[in-house]
Design a protein around this motif. Structure first.
Motif, PDB file in Angstrom:
ATOM      1  N   GLU A   1      -6.020 -14.611  10.507  1.00  0.00           N
ATOM      2  CA  GLU A   1      -6.170 -13.345  11.225  1.00  0.00           C
ATOM      3  C   GLU A   1      -5.679 -12.218  10.313  1.00  0.00           C
ATOM      4  OE1 GLU A   1      -7.469 -11.617  14.918  1.00  0.00           O
ATOM      5  OE2 GLU A   1      -7.207 -13.758  14.506  1.00  0.00           O
ATOM      6  N   TRP A   2      -6.549 -11.211  10.100  1.00  0.00           N
ATOM      7  CA  TRP A   2      -6.188 -10.047   9.297  1.00  0.00           C
ATOM      8  C   TRP A   2      -6.080  -8.811  10.186  1.00  0.00           C
ATOM      9  CZ3 TRP A   2      -9.644 -13.753   7.670  1.00  0.00           C
ATOM     10  CH2 TRP A   2      -9.387 -14.375   6.448  1.00  0.00           C
ATOM     11  N   VAL A   3      -5.142  -7.935   9.863  1.00  0.00           N
ATOM     12  CA  VAL A   3      -4.985  -6.658  10.557  1.00  0.00           C
ATOM     13  C   VAL A   3      -5.252  -5.546   9.550  1.00  0.00           C
ATOM     14  CG1 VAL A   3      -3.441  -5.153  11.846  1.00  0.00           C
ATOM     15  CG2 VAL A   3      -3.286  -7.634  12.131  1.00  0.00           C
ATOM     16  N   THR A   4      -6.119  -4.592   9.916  1.00  0.00           N
ATOM     17  CA  THR A   4      -6.487  -3.508   9.018  1.00  0.00           C
ATOM     18  C   THR A   4      -5.656  -2.250   9.312  1.00  0.00           C
ATOM     19  OG1 THR A   4      -8.197  -2.531  10.434  1.00  0.00           O
ATOM     20  CG2 THR A   4      -8.836  -4.415   9.071  1.00  0.00           C
ATOM     21  N   ALA A   5      -5.853  -1.228   8.489  1.00  0.00           N
ATOM     22  CA  ALA A   5      -5.122   0.027   8.662  1.00  0.00           C
ATOM     23  C   ALA A   5      -5.471   0.706   9.975  1.00  0.00           C
ATOM     24  CB  ALA A   5      -5.420   0.957   7.492  1.00  0.00           C
ATOM     25  N   LYS A   6      -6.628   0.429  10.533  1.00  0.00           N
ATOM     26  CA  LYS A   6      -7.045   1.021  11.798  1.00  0.00           C
ATOM     27  C   LYS A   6      -6.666   0.149  12.997  1.00  0.00           C
ATOM     28  CE  LYS A   6     -10.950   3.452   9.702  1.00  0.00           C
ATOM     29  NZ  LYS A   6     -12.423   3.648   9.708  1.00  0.00           N
ATOM     30  N   ALA A   7      -5.810  -0.844  12.755  1.00  0.00           N
ATOM     31  CA  ALA A   7      -5.315  -1.750  13.802  1.00  0.00           C
ATOM     32  C   ALA A   7      -6.421  -2.642  14.373  1.00  0.00           C
ATOM     33  CB  ALA A   7      -4.625  -0.980  14.923  1.00  0.00           C
ATOM     34  N   THR A   8      -7.524  -2.786  13.657  1.00  0.00           N
ATOM     35  CA  THR A   8      -8.542  -3.751  14.048  1.00  0.00           C
ATOM     36  C   THR A   8      -8.204  -5.104  13.427  1.00  0.00           C
ATOM     37  OG1 THR A   8      -9.945  -3.165  12.157  1.00  0.00           O
ATOM     38  CG2 THR A   8     -10.299  -1.961  14.231  1.00  0.00           C
TER      39      THR A   8
ATOM     40  N   ASP B   1      -8.587  -2.414   3.241  1.00  0.00           N
ATOM     41  CA  ASP B   1      -7.550  -1.680   3.971  1.00  0.00           C
ATOM     42  C   ASP B   1      -6.664  -2.621   4.786  1.00  0.00           C
ATOM     43  OD1 ASP B   1      -9.409  -2.430   5.843  1.00  0.00           O
ATOM     44  OD2 ASP B   1      -9.447  -0.519   6.909  1.00  0.00           O
ATOM     45  N   TYR B   2      -6.405  -3.804   4.267  1.00  0.00           N
ATOM     46  CA  TYR B   2      -5.565  -4.761   4.976  1.00  0.00           C
ATOM     47  C   TYR B   2      -4.100  -4.314   5.001  1.00  0.00           C
ATOM     48  CZ  TYR B   2      -9.314  -8.228   5.082  1.00  0.00           C
ATOM     49  OH  TYR B   2     -10.482  -8.898   5.332  1.00  0.00           O
ATOM     50  N   ARG B   3      -3.445  -4.618   6.120  1.00  0.00           N
ATOM     51  CA  ARG B   3      -2.020  -4.348   6.257  1.00  0.00           C
ATOM     52  C   ARG B   3      -1.232  -5.632   6.542  1.00  0.00           C
ATOM     53  NH1 ARG B   3      -3.626  -0.630   4.053  1.00  0.00           N
ATOM     54  NH2 ARG B   3      -3.500   1.579   4.606  1.00  0.00           N
ATOM     55  N   GLY B   4      -1.865  -6.609   7.156  1.00  0.00           N
ATOM     56  CA  GLY B   4      -1.161  -7.843   7.481  1.00  0.00           C
ATOM     57  C   GLY B   4      -2.120  -9.007   7.609  1.00  0.00           C
ATOM     58  N   HIS B   5      -1.571 -10.217   7.467  1.00  0.00           N
ATOM     59  CA  HIS B   5      -2.371 -11.437   7.530  1.00  0.00           C
ATOM     60  C   HIS B   5      -1.493 -12.565   8.054  1.00  0.00           C
ATOM     61  CE1 HIS B   5      -3.910 -15.164   5.240  1.00  0.00           C
ATOM     62  NE2 HIS B   5      -4.715 -14.985   6.273  1.00  0.00           N
ATOM     63  N   ALA B   6      -2.030 -13.358   8.957  1.00  0.00           N
ATOM     64  CA  ALA B   6      -1.333 -14.533   9.477  1.00  0.00           C
ATOM     65  C   ALA B   6      -2.259 -15.736   9.354  1.00  0.00           C
ATOM     66  CB  ALA B   6      -0.925 -14.335  10.931  1.00  0.00           C
TER      67      ALA B   6
ATOM     68  N   TRP C   1       0.860  -1.180   0.000  1.00  0.00           N
ATOM     69  CA  TRP C   1       0.000   0.000   0.000  1.00  0.00           C
ATOM     70  C   TRP C   1       0.900   1.234   0.000  1.00  0.00           C
ATOM     71  CZ3 TRP C   1       0.186   3.324   4.337  1.00  0.00           C
ATOM     72  CH2 TRP C   1       0.908   2.820   5.426  1.00  0.00           C
ATOM     73  N   GLY C   2       0.319   2.392  -0.238  1.00  0.00           N
ATOM     74  CA  GLY C   2       1.104   3.618  -0.266  1.00  0.00           C
ATOM     75  C   GLY C   2       0.563   4.591  -1.290  1.00  0.00           C
ATOM     76  N   PRO C   3       1.407   5.525  -1.789  1.00  0.00           N
ATOM     77  CA  PRO C   3       0.947   6.546  -2.736  1.00  0.00           C
ATOM     78  C   PRO C   3       0.356   5.962  -4.020  1.00  0.00           C
ATOM     79  CG  PRO C   3       3.095   7.129  -1.829  1.00  0.00           C
ATOM     80  CD  PRO C   3       2.809   5.725  -1.389  1.00  0.00           C
ATOM     81  N   ALA C   4       0.868   4.800  -4.444  1.00  0.00           N
ATOM     82  CA  ALA C   4       0.366   4.171  -5.671  1.00  0.00           C
ATOM     83  C   ALA C   4      -0.727   3.162  -5.361  1.00  0.00           C
ATOM     84  CB  ALA C   4       1.523   3.497  -6.411  1.00  0.00           C
TER      85      ALA C   4
END
Length: 273
Positions: free
Chosen positions: A217-224, A188-193, A176-179
């Motif tokens: 388990e997924w982690v979103t941009a809002k840390a949920t 808005d996922y940031r991580g997955h285990a 994710w990022g500017p592009a």
């Protein structure tokens, strides 16, 4: 365009590593297909009631070095709804393309790969377009946790499979990022285990039985976080080069909104080779 850019980037990475470690091309594939029938019809995160799922996957080994194998995985799943007004109504298509590298040891193996995954709704427009993401994934586990190894061991009647446990652990870092418009959309996922536990209960002369427990388990941009838990029982019917598997599956919790199977019970049949 998004997929083309992803494949071009993956190709550059692949060529760079190939030149660093000489090897040889190889052409070997494994994979499978399955048909799944949902016994329950209640799904809180879907516009259509669940009905059936048809899917296939293929794992292609393309280049071998002294350190391991380069591969390209591809998978596709079509979700089909059934309702009072229509026996069959197409719901969504989910596909995945994954170039990567596999290192194989005596009892374990590990993979690192680039994953592009996309979900398209069928016969209806979705606000904002389709859902897709790209991630860098790494996984590690015992050989029997990977279906292509499990099939080989079952076909060869490896009776050491009886009453044994296999496992796999995996982690994704989402790009994710500017592009962002080119690498992710509508999520808005940031991580997955992920953790898979496989219990090989029995292997007989002409059949076998194993059970899977999978946790995501997924982690979103809002840390949920979002959680998914699934249990599956599998009865293998053995053939000479592939296996047919009758299975029943129960998703006891699913908080993922994109392809939700919360509380669904299903039965199905898959062919693995």
């Amino acid at each position: 365009m998004r997929l083309e850019k992803f494949l071009r980037t993956a190709g550059v990475v692949l060529v760079g590593v190939l030149t660093a470690e000489a090897g040889q091309f190889e052409f070997q594939s494994s994979g499978g297909t399955f048909f799944q029938y949902y016994l329950t019809q209640d799904n809180r995160d879907s516009q259509l009631p669940p009905g059936y799922r048809f899917a296939f996957s293929i794992d292609n080994l393309v280049y071998q070095t002294a350190l391991g194998h380069f591969f390209i995985n591809a998978a596709d799943a079509t979700v089909i709804s059934r309702s009072d007004t229509a026996a069959v109504k197409l719901d969504k298509i989910r596909y995945r393309i994954e170039p990567g590298f596999r290192a194989v040891g005596y009892r374990h193996e590990s993979n690192i790969l680039l994953s592009h995954e996309c979900i398209h709704e069928i016969d209806r427009a979705r606000n904002g377009g389709s859902i897709f993401w790209n991630s860098i994934q790494a996984n590690y586990g015992t050989k029997g946790a990977y279906d292509y190894n499990m099939v080989e061991r079952v076909v060869q009647r490896d009776f050491q499979l009886r009453n044994t446990l296999d496992y796999e652990v995996a982690g994704d870092a989402y790009l994710w990022g500017p592009a962002n418009d080119f690498i992710a959309q509508n999520q808005d996922y940031r991580g997955h285990a992920q953790v898979l536990l496989r219990y090989n209960w029995a292997l007989w002369e002409k059949s076998a039985f194993y059970a899977d427990l999978k946790e995501d388990e997924w982690v979103t941009a809002k840390a949920t976080t979002q959680h998914r838990g699934m249990a599956q029982l599998n009865w293998i019917l053995i053939s000479q080069k592939s296996v047919g598997v009758l299975f029943t599956e129960y998703t006891f919790l699913d908080q993922n909104p994109y392809d939700n199977e919360n509380s669904l019970v299903s039965v199905g049949f898959r062919i693995l080779y």
